[in-house]
Design a protein around this motif. Structure first.
Motif, PDB file in Angstrom:
ATOM      1  N   ARG A  26       0.836  -1.204   0.000  1.00  0.00           N
ATOM      2  CA  ARG A  26       0.000   0.000   0.000  1.00  0.00           C
ATOM      3  C   ARG A  26       0.872   1.256   0.000  1.00  0.00           C
ATOM      4  NH1 ARG A  26      -5.074  -1.429   0.074  1.00  0.00           N
ATOM      5  NH2 ARG A  26      -5.721  -3.395   1.056  1.00  0.00           N
ATOM      6  N   GLN A  27       1.989   1.202   0.706  1.00  0.00           N
ATOM      7  CA  GLN A  27       2.913   2.333   0.687  1.00  0.00           C
ATOM      8  C   GLN A  27       3.482   2.546  -0.717  1.00  0.00           C
ATOM      9  OE1 GLN A  27       5.897   1.437   3.623  1.00  0.00           O
ATOM     10  NE2 GLN A  27       4.440   1.418   5.337  1.00  0.00           N
ATOM     11  N   LEU A  42       2.184   1.553  -3.622  1.00  0.00           N
ATOM     12  CA  LEU A  42       1.140   1.971  -4.568  1.00  0.00           C
ATOM     13  C   LEU A  42       0.744   3.428  -4.363  1.00  0.00           C
ATOM     14  CD1 LEU A  42      -1.088  -1.248  -4.573  1.00  0.00           C
ATOM     15  CD2 LEU A  42       0.409  -0.442  -6.402  1.00  0.00           C
ATOM     16  N   GLU A  43       0.716   3.867  -3.112  1.00  0.00           N
ATOM     17  CA  GLU A  43       0.406   5.277  -2.844  1.00  0.00           C
ATOM     18  C   GLU A  43       1.476   6.186  -3.441  1.00  0.00           C
ATOM     19  OE1 GLU A  43      -0.069   5.735   1.343  1.00  0.00           O
ATOM     20  OE2 GLU A  43      -1.940   4.573   1.432  1.00  0.00           O
ATOM     21  N   ALA A  44       2.741   5.756  -3.318  1.00  0.00           N
ATOM     22  CA  ALA A  44       3.839   6.557  -3.874  1.00  0.00           C
ATOM     23  C   ALA A  44       3.749   6.617  -5.399  1.00  0.00           C
ATOM     24  CB  ALA A  44       5.175   5.959  -3.437  1.00  0.00           C
ATOM     25  N   ASP A  69       1.072   6.210  -7.205  1.00  0.00           N
ATOM     26  CA  ASP A  69      -0.125   6.976  -7.549  1.00  0.00           C
ATOM     27  C   ASP A  69       0.179   8.474  -7.573  1.00  0.00           C
ATOM     28  OD1 ASP A  69      -3.399   6.458  -7.450  1.00  0.00           O
ATOM     29  OD2 ASP A  69      -2.796   8.451  -6.763  1.00  0.00           O
ATOM     30  N   GLU A  70       0.954   8.904  -6.579  1.00  0.00           N
ATOM     31  CA  GLU A  70       1.285  10.330  -6.492  1.00  0.00           C
ATOM     32  C   GLU A  70       2.256  10.729  -7.597  1.00  0.00           C
ATOM     33  OE1 GLU A  70       3.143  13.488  -3.232  1.00  0.00           O
ATOM     34  OE2 GLU A  70       2.493  11.482  -2.601  1.00  0.00           O
ATOM     35  N   GLY A  78      -5.555   8.806  -7.302  1.00  0.00           N
ATOM     36  CA  GLY A  78      -6.091   7.905  -6.278  1.00  0.00           C
ATOM     37  C   GLY A  78      -6.497   6.541  -6.774  1.00  0.00           C
ATOM     38  N   LEU A 126      -4.682   4.008  -7.775  1.00  0.00           N
ATOM     39  CA  LEU A 126      -3.871   2.970  -7.146  1.00  0.00           C
ATOM     40  C   LEU A 126      -3.982   3.015  -5.630  1.00  0.00           C
ATOM     41  CD1 LEU A 126      -0.491   2.694  -9.094  1.00  0.00           C
ATOM     42  CD2 LEU A 126      -2.234   0.950  -8.790  1.00  0.00           C
ATOM     43  N   ALA A 127      -3.999   4.217  -5.090  1.00  0.00           N
ATOM     44  CA  ALA A 127      -4.038   4.359  -3.636  1.00  0.00           C
ATOM     45  C   ALA A 127      -5.315   3.771  -3.048  1.00  0.00           C
ATOM     46  CB  ALA A 127      -3.910   5.829  -3.249  1.00  0.00           C
ATOM     47  N   ASN A 128      -6.401   3.804  -3.814  1.00  0.00           N
ATOM     48  CA  ASN A 128      -7.696   3.357  -3.297  1.00  0.00           C
ATOM     49  C   ASN A 128      -8.146   2.004  -3.846  1.00  0.00           C
ATOM     50  OD1 ASN A 128      -7.985   5.805  -1.841  1.00  0.00           O
ATOM     51  ND2 ASN A 128      -8.714   6.837  -3.698  1.00  0.00           N
TER      52      ASN A 128
END
Length: 555
Positions: free
Chosen positions: A412-413, A415-417, A419-420, A426, A428-430
């Protein structure tokens, strides 16, 4: 004491062995309510949701296990009379094989696995099997039927104790086995006897081989495993290396031999049966990978546990002394426990309760019926050693669960990176996914193949001097040349929403799959892949073959 009646009381058709002969008074146990309950427990739990023919029950598996145990002991007592196998010995092993699974709950291993863990319980079905066995064997009509074989009073109680030990004890797990090599024969005998007495009381060391037959925790080569491998393979249609011919060959060449380390009498096979024995552990891992822990099965099990947890407080069962127990507490009372079965799924679906918890449970189970289950979007296999050496994670089911959690958090860390960085807004983050695991073993730890603990004998079996032959273990060369380096492996996989299989989400799947691998490497569960730097190659204007496909560079 008399032998079991050799004339079968019942002959039952069986799709694995053709026929199962049930002598008297074994039929009296089969006709108890406690044993008949096994008809309502599927042998492979929820596997039938993926392999529809896996509808067979614990009832037929128990009959098959009984048949194998009865046959094996019968061969030993005829081939090796010096073993002094008594009618009580033979009967106790047969009864233990028949009742070894009588303590299973709804959906078998799911109930004393993930469901028990979610309830904060350490319940194991083997413990309940012992309680139910004692309940069955304490019935007056059962005592009367077996008194000519198992005796009465203390003799009967000792034999019942022996039956329970055959499915639950671990008499061969010696504390100081390494020190045996430096002891004299007399000192070794005394040390073994001391440890034996502290472990079991049903039979002495002279009958130690009987503890190898039904539930063998030392090497796993027992009749329980032999039956379910053949039965589940036939039902699922998944071919395995252990076959009917393998079983027949093992039964033809089984003997009791002397363990050169402990001096105890153990079950052994001819050295020409080494491949058949090896196939038992290999086939176990194969069925776990393809059948028992199929990705869809694991996801369905997770949904079922969610449903049972939500509806559990509303499902009540009458126990002893008119006390009522909810599903999560039925393990506290045998009377309440034996009222549970796989029908609990229909109890939930057909419930008229309007309690929000029951409605949520029904909605969860309806997802299983409509097959609204996740799809696999990535996986990797790893050695348990990689986890145990980094962070003190245990080499067991709990350890694999911890690895899954760590990988999911790291994913999740990542994918959030991404995504940004990629500006995906969002997506990937969601994205919804869960990381799950499968423990794919051959029955022992990650380093030990079961065949390493199996005794064999050389040449033609002989028992002319009244003593079994000395057995031997396979050497290191055999293990290196014939067995995989990892006897157990963990598979970590990602299950996401089925919408991820849509072509429009192909890029998301690639990101998730890569994030899984990167998370495994970041947590040191995987060895980082060596990436070779790209080689610069000038194109040859006179060559029509693409550079990647040339066998030799252009001159």
């Amino acid at each position: 004491m008399n032998w079991l009646n050799q004339e079968p009381k019942h002959i039952i058709n069986d799709n694995v062995y053709g026929r199962v002969k049930v002598p008297s008074p074994i039929d009296k146990i089969i006709d108890t309510a406690e044993f008949q309950r096994l008809r309502n427990l599927k042998q492979t739990g929820l596997v039938y949701r993926v392999y529809p023919n896996c509808e067979h029950s614990r009832f037929v598996h128990s009959l098959g296990t009984f048949s194998l145990a009865y046959t094996l002991v019968d061969k030993l007592r005829h081939n090796q009379p010096s073993l002094n196998i008594t009618p009580a010995d033979h009967t106790c092993v047969a009864v233990a094989a028949l009742l070894h699974d009588v303590g299973h709950g709804p959906f078998s291993h799911l109930f004393d696995g993930e469901f028990a863990k979610r309830c904060g319980s350490s319940f194991k079905h083997e413990d309940m099997s012992i309680r139910i066995i004692r309940r069955i064997m304490s019935k007056d009509d059962i005592k009367e039927s077996f008194k000519d074989i198992l005796g009465q009073g203390k003799d009967y109680d000792d034999n019942v104790q022996f039956i329970t030990e055959l499915i639950s004890s671990k008499p061969f797990e010696f504390k100081n086995i390494e020190s045996f090599k430096s002891l004299s024969d007399q000192q070794k005998r005394e040390a073994v006897e001391d440890e034996w007495i502290s472990a079991v009381s049903g039979r002495g060391p002279e009958k130690s081989f009987l503890y190898d037959i039904v539930s063998n925790s030392d090497n796993g080569h027992d009749v329980d495993k032999m039956d379910y491998l053949l039965r589940d393979s036939k039902a699922s249609g998944v071919a395995i290396t252990f076959s009917d011919q393998s079983l027949s060959r093992l039964l033809d060449h089984v003997r009791v031999v002397i363990d050169p380390i402990s001096g105890l009498k153990r079950i052994g096979y001819s050295e020409k049966c080494q491949k058949e024995v090896q196939s038992i552990g290999d086939s176990r891992q194969e069925l776990h990978s393809k059948v028992y822990q199929h990705k869809a099965v694991r996801f369905i099990e997770a949904l079922m546990v969610d449903g049972l947890i939500k509806a559990g407080p509303l499902l009540n069962y009458n126990g002893s002394n008119d006390k009522v127990y909810p599903l999560s507490k039925v393990t506290e009372d045998v009377e309440a426990y034996i009222k549970t079965s796989d029908f609990v799924e229909q109890e939930i679906l057909n419930s008229s309760s309007r309690d929000p918890r029951m409605i949520e449970a029904q909605q969860t189970l309806q997802k299983i019926q409509r097959r609204e289950i996740g799809c696999k979007v990535g996986s990797f296999e790893m050695s348990p050693k990689n986890a145990t050496q980094s962070g003190g994670i245990e080499n067991n089911e709990m350890g694999a669960t911890e690895v899954s959690k760590k990988v999911e958090e790291r994913m999740r860390q990542i994918l959030e990176a991404i995504d940004e960085i990629e500006g995906l807004g969002g997506k990937l983050a969601n994205v919804k996914f869960t990381v799950m695991h499968s423990v794919l073993g051959r029955g022992l730890d990650e380093k030990t193949h079961p065949i390493e603990r199996q005794l064999f004998y050389r040449g033609k079996p002989k028992d002319s001097d009244g003593q079994p032959m000395e057995g031997f273990y396979v050497d290191e060369d055999y293990v290196v040349n014939n067995c995989p380096r990892m006897a157990t492996k963990w598979e970590i996989f990602v299950m996401g929403d089925r919408s991820l299989k849509d072509e429009r989400n192909a890029d998301l799947v690639k990101y998730i799959s890569k994030a899984l691998r990167d998370a495994g490497e970041a947590e040191k569960f995987l060895t980082p892949r060596k990436r070779s730097p790209p080689q610069e190659e000038s194109p040859d204007p006179n060559c029509s073959v693409p550079a990647k496909r040339r066998l030799f560079p252009a001159k």
